[in-house]
Scaffold this motif. Sequence first.
Motif, short mmCIF file in Angstrom:
data_model
loop_
_atom_site.label_atom_id
_atom_site.label_comp_id
_atom_site.label_asym_id
_atom_site.label_seq_id
_atom_site.Cartn_x
_atom_site.Cartn_y
_atom_site.Cartn_z
N SER A 1 0.64 -0.96 0.73
CA SER A 1 -0.58 -0.17 -0.21
C SER A 1 1.00 1.41 -0.21
O SER A 1 0.09 2.06 0.35
N LYS A 2 2.27 1.13 0.08
CA LYS A 2 3.06 2.07 0.92
C LYS A 2 3.14 3.31 1.11
O LYS A 2 3.32 4.24 1.50
N SER A 3 2.32 2.93 2.20
CA SER A 3 2.61 2.92 3.60
C SER A 3 3.93 2.86 4.76
O SER A 3 2.85 1.98 5.76
N ILE A 4 4.90 3.38 4.03
CA ILE A 4 5.43 2.50 4.54
C ILE A 4 6.13 3.09 5.93
O ILE A 4 6.70 4.73 6.07
N PRO A 5 5.57 2.53 7.40
CA PRO A 5 6.02 3.13 8.61
C PRO A 5 7.85 2.98 8.93
O PRO A 5 8.54 2.76 7.97
N ASP A 6 8.23 3.92 9.66
CA ASP A 6 9.73 4.32 10.40
C ASP A 6 10.34 4.06 11.53
O ASP A 6 11.56 3.24 12.36
N ALA A 7 8.71 2.78 12.25
CA ALA A 7 8.81 2.24 13.23
C ALA A 7 7.31 1.40 13.70
O ALA A 7 5.92 1.71 12.79
N ILE A 8 7.98 0.57 14.24
CA ILE A 8 6.53 -0.82 13.77
C ILE A 8 6.46 -1.13 15.96
O ILE A 8 7.34 -1.75 16.37
N PHE A 9 5.25 -0.69 16.64
CA PHE A 9 4.84 -1.41 17.69
C PHE A 9 3.46 -2.53 17.36
O PHE A 9 2.88 -2.06 17.70
N SER A 10 3.99 -3.74 18.27
CA SER A 10 3.70 -4.86 17.50
C SER A 10 2.66 -5.10 19.28
O SER A 10 3.75 -5.25 20.02
N ALA A 11 1.73 -5.25 19.38
CA ALA A 11 0.65 -5.82 20.40
C ALA A 11 1.29 -6.94 20.57
O ALA A 11 1.06 -8.30 21.98
N SER A 12 2.10 -8.07 19.65
CA SER A 12 2.80 -9.05 20.22
C SER A 12 4.05 -9.06 19.84
O SER A 12 4.52 -9.21 18.22
N ASP A 13 5.06 -10.42 20.73
CA ASP A 13 5.75 -10.34 20.51
C ASP A 13 6.21 -11.50 18.86
O ASP A 13 7.04 -11.51 18.14
N PHE A 14 4.92 -12.16 19.10
CA PHE A 14 5.34 -12.95 17.33
C PHE A 14 5.13 -12.71 16.04
O PHE A 14 5.53 -12.91 15.37
N ALA A 15 3.79 -11.99 16.46
CA ALA A 15 3.67 -10.72 14.97
C ALA A 15 5.20 -10.32 15.29
O ALA A 15 5.18 -10.16 13.21
N ALA A 16 5.57 -9.66 15.72
CA ALA A 16 6.78 -8.55 15.92
C ALA A 16 8.40 -9.65 14.94
O ALA A 16 8.85 -8.37 14.79
#
Length: 342
Positions: free
Chosen positions: A241-256
């Motif tokens: 979608s070209k919505s590229i972040p510079d950081a990710i906070f994941s509510a799950s370690d496994f998804a992270a």
Amino acid sequence: MTKKNATIYDISRKLNVSVATVSRALNDNPRISQATKELVVKTAKEMNYKQNNLAKALKSGETKNIGIIVPYINTNFFSSVIRGIEEELSPHGYHVIICQSHEDVLIEKKHLNTLLNAQVDGIFMSVSRTTIDTEHIQHILNTTNTPIIFFDRKKDIPGISTVTIDDYRGGYMATEHLIDEGYKNICHFAGDLNLEIYQNRLSGYKQALIDHNFQVKEENIISTGSSIDAGIEAIKTLWDSKSIPDAIFSASDFAALGACQELKKRKIKIPQEVAVIGFSNEPFTQFMELPMSSMDQTPLIMGNMAGQVFIDHVKDNSSGVSIEKKVVLAPQICVRKSSKRK
């Protein structure tokens, strides 16, 4: 030939004492002298006596068994909570029966019925993600005296004590950490928003952005599962979608973890180009090639506290008082290389 177990009547005849004396000695009754207790216990062992736990339970009204229902046991978080409960209750003579719901409310209902039929003295549970209607739990409160204690995943039901972590605060701290490290476009992998814990982590994320004068962008909030594959797919969705972040906070370690794998596959540098922080502090986070930041839920302490709440409930009931307790633990942030830019 199998040796036959003795009965208290056999012990009584051998020692030439009453059956009542034998029974009291085996149950450590203060009316029986220490010398008699020791003699009866020694003779019971020699005669291969096994106490009838069912009869004892019927007499005392306690089975000394408690049930624990978790979505899955094969994660460090839930296994550590179970360990904490056992550590707290074992000195009081309790044994645990562990059940897995596999995130299925129908299986959860079956386990509850099984535990009630086993006459457990209490039930600890973390509800499944498909538990929307709580009528089956409310029915237990209305028809039995069996205490239920929620931990981690809960439903707001009057009469049920809870032991949780401050998920809102955890979400806020994780997001604020990324802001403090200089990241500007922070995405959130929100988990299954049917569950209150993920709703609260999302609320903390949003409030941290607002408090630091960042815009909350709905396209930066992705409802994901709590699996590695979910994290991989979330990264694909963002980049497509070209919505590229510079950081990710994941509510799950496994998804992270899935996010980290997919970012590496795309040759995107962590944390220089995209930072990642998860939630739960699973053991694998510190042993990754690039150790991953995460919010620690202190599961062992959560289990200890849940056990204490149960013991307090037993004491309260014996005095004719029933108190509903709400214990909220503070999350702890574990900052590692995956999110540390400065």
